[in-house]
Design a protein around this motif. Structure first.
Motif, PDB file in Angstrom:
ATOM      1  N   LYS A 302       0.831  -1.202   0.000  1.00  0.00           N
ATOM      2  CA  LYS A 302       0.000   0.000   0.000  1.00  0.00           C
ATOM      3  C   LYS A 302       0.865   1.251   0.000  1.00  0.00           C
ATOM      4  CE  LYS A 302      -4.141  -1.937   2.137  1.00  0.00           C
ATOM      5  NZ  LYS A 302      -5.091  -1.866   3.260  1.00  0.00           N
ATOM      6  N   SER A 305       1.349   1.489  -3.812  1.00  0.00           N
ATOM      7  CA  SER A 305       0.131   1.620  -4.630  1.00  0.00           C
ATOM      8  C   SER A 305      -0.632   2.913  -4.358  1.00  0.00           C
ATOM      9  CB  SER A 305      -0.789   0.415  -4.404  1.00  0.00           C
ATOM     10  OG  SER A 305      -1.228   0.353  -3.060  1.00  0.00           O
ATOM     11  N   THR A 306      -0.361   3.560  -3.226  1.00  0.00           N
ATOM     12  CA  THR A 306      -1.062   4.807  -2.903  1.00  0.00           C
ATOM     13  C   THR A 306      -0.217   6.051  -3.176  1.00  0.00           C
ATOM     14  OG1 THR A 306      -0.344   4.599  -0.588  1.00  0.00           O
ATOM     15  CG2 THR A 306      -2.519   3.726  -1.160  1.00  0.00           C
ATOM     16  N   GLU A 311      -0.264   5.848 -11.078  1.00  0.00           N
ATOM     17  CA  GLU A 311      -0.896   5.295 -12.291  1.00  0.00           C
ATOM     18  C   GLU A 311      -0.159   5.702 -13.563  1.00  0.00           C
ATOM     19  OE1 GLU A 311      -2.656   9.344 -11.655  1.00  0.00           O
ATOM     20  OE2 GLU A 311      -2.193   7.614 -10.381  1.00  0.00           O
ATOM     21  N   GLU A 364      -1.123   5.213   4.484  1.00  0.00           N
ATOM     22  CA  GLU A 364      -2.297   4.386   4.729  1.00  0.00           C
ATOM     23  C   GLU A 364      -2.213   3.484   5.921  1.00  0.00           C
ATOM     24  OE1 GLU A 364      -5.324   2.546   2.419  1.00  0.00           O
ATOM     25  OE2 GLU A 364      -4.563   3.725   0.953  1.00  0.00           O
ATOM     26  N   TRP A 450      -1.420  -4.903 -11.646  1.00  0.00           N
ATOM     27  CA  TRP A 450      -2.016  -3.688 -11.096  1.00  0.00           C
ATOM     28  C   TRP A 450      -2.922  -3.085 -12.162  1.00  0.00           C
ATOM     29  CZ3 TRP A 450       1.545  -0.485  -7.375  1.00  0.00           C
ATOM     30  CH2 TRP A 450       2.109  -1.352  -6.450  1.00  0.00           C
ATOM     31  N   TRP A 452      -5.555  -0.501 -13.558  1.00  0.00           N
ATOM     32  CA  TRP A 452      -5.950   0.885 -13.310  1.00  0.00           C
ATOM     33  C   TRP A 452      -7.320   1.202 -13.879  1.00  0.00           C
ATOM     34  CZ3 TRP A 452      -2.297   2.666 -10.209  1.00  0.00           C
ATOM     35  CH2 TRP A 452      -0.995   2.171 -10.360  1.00  0.00           C
ATOM     36  N   HIS A 457      -6.893   6.421  -9.891  1.00  0.00           N
ATOM     37  CA  HIS A 457      -5.674   6.885  -9.250  1.00  0.00           C
ATOM     38  C   HIS A 457      -5.007   5.851  -8.357  1.00  0.00           C
ATOM     39  CE1 HIS A 457      -6.449  10.823 -10.834  1.00  0.00           C
ATOM     40  NE2 HIS A 457      -7.635  10.866 -10.261  1.00  0.00           N
ATOM     41  N   TYR A 458      -5.617   4.707  -8.178  1.00  0.00           N
ATOM     42  CA  TYR A 458      -4.948   3.641  -7.441  1.00  0.00           C
ATOM     43  C   TYR A 458      -5.411   2.314  -8.019  1.00  0.00           C
ATOM     44  CZ  TYR A 458      -9.358   3.583  -4.819  1.00  0.00           C
ATOM     45  OH  TYR A 458     -10.681   3.535  -4.465  1.00  0.00           O
TER      46      TYR A 458
END
Length: 835
Positions: A302, A305-306, A311, A364, A450, A452, A457-458
């Motif tokens: 996370k 990914s955050t 992206e 997060e 991953w 999108w 945006h995540y």
């Protein structure tokens, strides 16, 4: 032998003095004790404060992983039929704070023969042989480097849940080490198989100088050297903790330079997540769009990914050990751990409001906002490391059952031996696990992607295949076909930077910008082309895709809500105008200025109508109509209110003579024209000199249509003028509250002006920081709230009196109210003679 023993004991004294500080530690007594090593805190102040270390950055995910171990032990003790019928399992878990020295200290603590954390490690009466430790197995530690350091000291069975270094598979060095996560050896083989499956021809490998990155990069180099069809442009080994290094910027700059010069189809990042974060943050800044391959250390992170803008870095494929959900653990967490308690849980409940960050770092979850919000806490449960810990506890329990010769009624033996788990073969929650001769498990990998498309945006990290340890890779057929359709011609040698390849279609615009001359030359019968400004290159870099045009569409749900509110405002405004016309000449209508109230309603009607210009595809006309006309219309409305306030103030001011200049010059119509005329001149100059116009902002995959202000200075001046008028009205209204106003006109105007000021004060920072199509929606929202504040606070109460309180809408009621007001203030009142 005795000298070695004395050296070992002296080492223990160094790491655990009798009077030293006790770090975070959870203990529950049982007949058989299992130790645990978890970095509940991620950092120490080793580099800041000399002397005693202090642990910082409490990590929620590690806290939950420790709770998984406690939960699994509790479940085994309560399971029927009992796994160990006449025995119970206890735990002794230490917080290593992510520090190797503290991990070794905790390990030495586990090797003693008692479980009081305050007692000294060395027995009071020194013996020539150390007693058998009470702890029979250890789960942890959390990384390869830490696990290697601990395994060198530990002579007990230890099971790693996150250590993947191939070095730990060497049984001559680590005879009692097992793990429930596959070795990096299998992970590198899986990566090579993926690259072959996708028909990629050129790759780059980035490793780090630690147990995870060094051995992984070496394995990849060996495997690629055996494959003729895959070219490794370069392999770069960074310092193990280069993200914390003073030379980080230099490393990152050099790395981005190499990436920009490279034409590799995939970049493998074989390093820890905190290093990956620095690399990908730089890739976002440099607008580097590539295909990345993630190891298990960061494929579900996370923290990564955050990242804002993640992206834009391109496609990300990853590997993670087989994932599964710990049975019943989520419900156990949501129920606030079924009312159980342990030291870690008490610490979390006490300190969660004061720690910082997020599950990985600052984004997060190092700490939750509310201790009691267990549903949010449950969202931080992962399905890889947590499940590995759950499997480790099950393996130890099954190993003990076999070693102690237990049946469903009792265990025949009471003694334990160091290696208790090597011959375990069991199935847990549809996962079969057994260990080979190196202590590596039979568990394979999930292959992740991953995605999108669902969230802009995540990513949604989804499983696209799996890799079994029998060297069989299974991927989605459509994805494999899509990747293999891209053919590549490569002219590179391993570890040489001068690589150039040509695809059978269009090259990306990024590559064209880096190599403009190459893109003009024909190669292998093909010709490179640059994508147009309204196109972008595909992630496969074999075609140009039209960019999507984005603007605030009228079909948007939020626009629907705003439109409904605008229509309602128009209807109410018209209804109010009808009411004021019907009751024309009554005291209520005169109190709000007579014809001024109709002009006020007309300006509000125009404001409500203008909100429709903010939705739809921006055009020159819609951009020019929006804010400038709103500025004129609203200033006209405020001017009417200001004229009404002055009318009331002068009407009840006995100090001002009827022949004074103030009363003679007070002409409401003239005042409205002058005050609103200034705004007309201002907005007219704006439209004449720097008119707002339709504008587009080009992103990589989209084109945002919006209105450009033309001149920020004119926009600010328009808002400032209306704000100034509203503030003047507010001041006059506050002063007029003491006047004998039956209809509370001044007080209601004060409230409406205050709402207007608050709305626009809050709008400005939101408007400045907001990027995207909803920026125009904020303008429409502010106009609606401002208009409703006047309609609802100033005019609606008057309509209520006209319809439902008619007894107040007559001269006698007003005269009586004025008489009582002045009688209470001891002011003489002149009564008019009866007719």
């Amino acid at each position: 032998m005795l000298s070695l023993l004395r050296f070992f004991v002296s080492t223990m004294v160094v790491f655990c003095p009798c009077s030293g500080k006790s770090y975070l530690h959870a203990h529950s007594h049982g007949d058989v004790m299992i130790g645990g090593l978890f970095p509940l805190h991620q950092e120490t102040d080793y580099d800041i404060t000399p002397g005693q270390l202090t642990c910082t950055d409490f990590n929620i995910q590690m806290f939950l992983r420790a709770q998984v171990m406690i939960y699994a032990i509790r479940e085994i003790n309560q399971r029927m039929p009992r796994v160990l019928p006449n025995l119970s399992i206890g735990y002794d878990i230490y917080d290593t704070c992510g520090d190797v020295s503290l991990a070794i200290r905790a390990t030495l603590q586990l090797l003693r023969n008692q479980s009081d954390p305050q007692s000294c490690l060395v027995p009071a009466h020194f013996q020539t042989a150390l007693p058998e430790p009470e702890t029979k197995a250890v789960i942890g530690a959390s990384s390869s480097e830490m696990s290697i350091a601990v395994a060198r000291v530990l002579a007990l069975s230890s099971i790693g849940f996150a250590a993947t270094s191939e070095l730990l598979s060497r049984k001559l060095k680590f005879p009692t080490f097992l793990r429930t996560i596959p070795s990096d050896k299998h992970q590198t083989e899986a990566m090579v198989d993926l690259i072959i499956k996708f028909n990629w021809k050129t790759v780059v490998v980035i490793g780090s100088d630690d147990e995870h990155g060094r051995y992984g990069s070496d394995n990849l180099e060996d495997l690629f050297s055996q494959i003729k069809d895959v070219c490794v442009e370069f392999i770069l080994i960074l310092p193990g903790n280069f993200s914390l290094n003073n030379s980080t910027n230099k490393y990152v700059t050099d790395l981005m330079s190499k990436f920009n010069k490279s034409s590799a189809e995939a970049i493998i990042l074989f390093t820890q997540e905190f290093n990956v974060r620095v690399i990908l943050e730089a890739a976002i800044i440099h607008r580097l769009n590539r295909t990345w391959i993630a190891t298990g250390s960061w494929s579900t992170s996370k923290l990564i990914s955050t990242l804002p803008g993640i992206e834009r870095v391109g496609e990300i494929f990853g590997f993670i050990s087989k994932r599964n959900e710990v049975p019943g653990f989520r419900d156990y967490v949501i129920s606030m751990f079924n009312g159980t308690s342990n030291t870690f849980l008490e610490y979390y409940q006490t300190h969660c409001a004061s720690c910082s960050g997020t599950p990985e770092e600052d984004g997060e979850g190092l700490c939750l906002p509310t201790c009691g919000d267990t549903s949010s806490l449950a969202n931080y449960i992962d399905q890889d490391k947590s499940y590995n810990i759950y499997l480790a506890v099950q393996v130890i329990a099954r190993g003990l059952r076999s070693l102690l010769k237990c049946n469903n009624h009792r265990c025949k033996r009471k003694d334990c031996y160091p290696s208790i788990c090597t011959k375990v073969n069991l199935t847990v929650n549809n996962t079969q696990i057994f260990f080979d001769g190196n202590g590596d498990p039979s568990i394979g990998y999930d292959i992740l992607y991953w995605n999108w498309t669902k969230y802009k945006h995540y990513p949604k990290i989804e499983k696209i295949g799996e890799y079994r340890l029998d060297k069989k890779i299974k991927l989605r057929a459509d994805l494999v076909e899509k990747k293999r359709n891209v053919t590549v011609r490569s002219e590179c040698r391993h570890h040489v930077h001068s690589t150039f390849f040509q695809r059978n279609s269009l090259l990306p615009d990024e590559y064209a910008k880096r190599h403009p001359k190459k893109c003009s030359l024909p190669f292998a019968g093909q010709q490179c082309k640059r994508c147009r400004a309204d196109q972008y290159s595909s992630l496969q870099r074999n075609e140009c895709i039209d960019k999507t045009v984005d603007f605030l569409m009228r079909s948007d749900p939020f626009v629907g809500i705003l439109s409904a509110l605008a229509v309602l405002g128009i209807a109410v405004t018209v209804a109010f105008a009808v009411l004021f016309t019907v009751y024309w000449g009554t005291p209520v209508v005169k109190a709000v200025g007579g014809y001024l109230c109709l002009l006020e309603l007309l300006s509000l009607l125009l404001c409500f109508c203008l909100t429709f210009s903010f939705a739809g595809k921006p055009t020159g006309a819609s951009c020019m109509v929006g804010l400038p006309l709103y500025g004129i219309a609203f200033s006209f409305c405020i001017a009417c209110i200001l004229a009404n306030l002055l009318q009331i103030s002068l009407g009840f001011s006995f100090e001002v003579s009827p022949r004074s200049c103030a009363k003679r010059l007070h002409q409401p119509a003239a005042l409205v024209m002058i005050v609103s005329g200034i705004q007309v001149a201002l907005c007219g100059s704006w439209l004449g000199m720097y008119p707002p116009k339709a504008h587009q902002v080009i992103f990589r995959e989209s084109i945002l249509k919006q209105c450009e202000k033309g001149s920020n200075m004119f926009f600010i001046a328009m808002l400032a003028y209306n704000t100034c008028l509203a503030f003047i009205c507010f001041v006059f209204a506050i002063k007029g509250r003491k006047l004998p106003d039956l209809y509370k006109n001044a007080s209601l105007i004060a409230i409406s002006m205050l709402l207007f000021l608050i709305v626009w004060v809050f709008l400005i920072p939101i408007y400045i920081s907001l990027i995207g199509k909803y920026k125009r929606a904020t303008e429409s929202t502010a106009i609606l709230i401002s208009s409703y504040s006047i309609l609802g606070c100033h005019l609606a109460p008057k309509c209520y009196i006209m319809v439902f309180r008619k007894e107040l809408n007559n001269k006698n009621a007003m005269a009586e109210y004025i008489r009582k007001h002045y009688e209470q203030s001891d002011t003489a009142v002149v009564r008019s003679a009866p007719p």
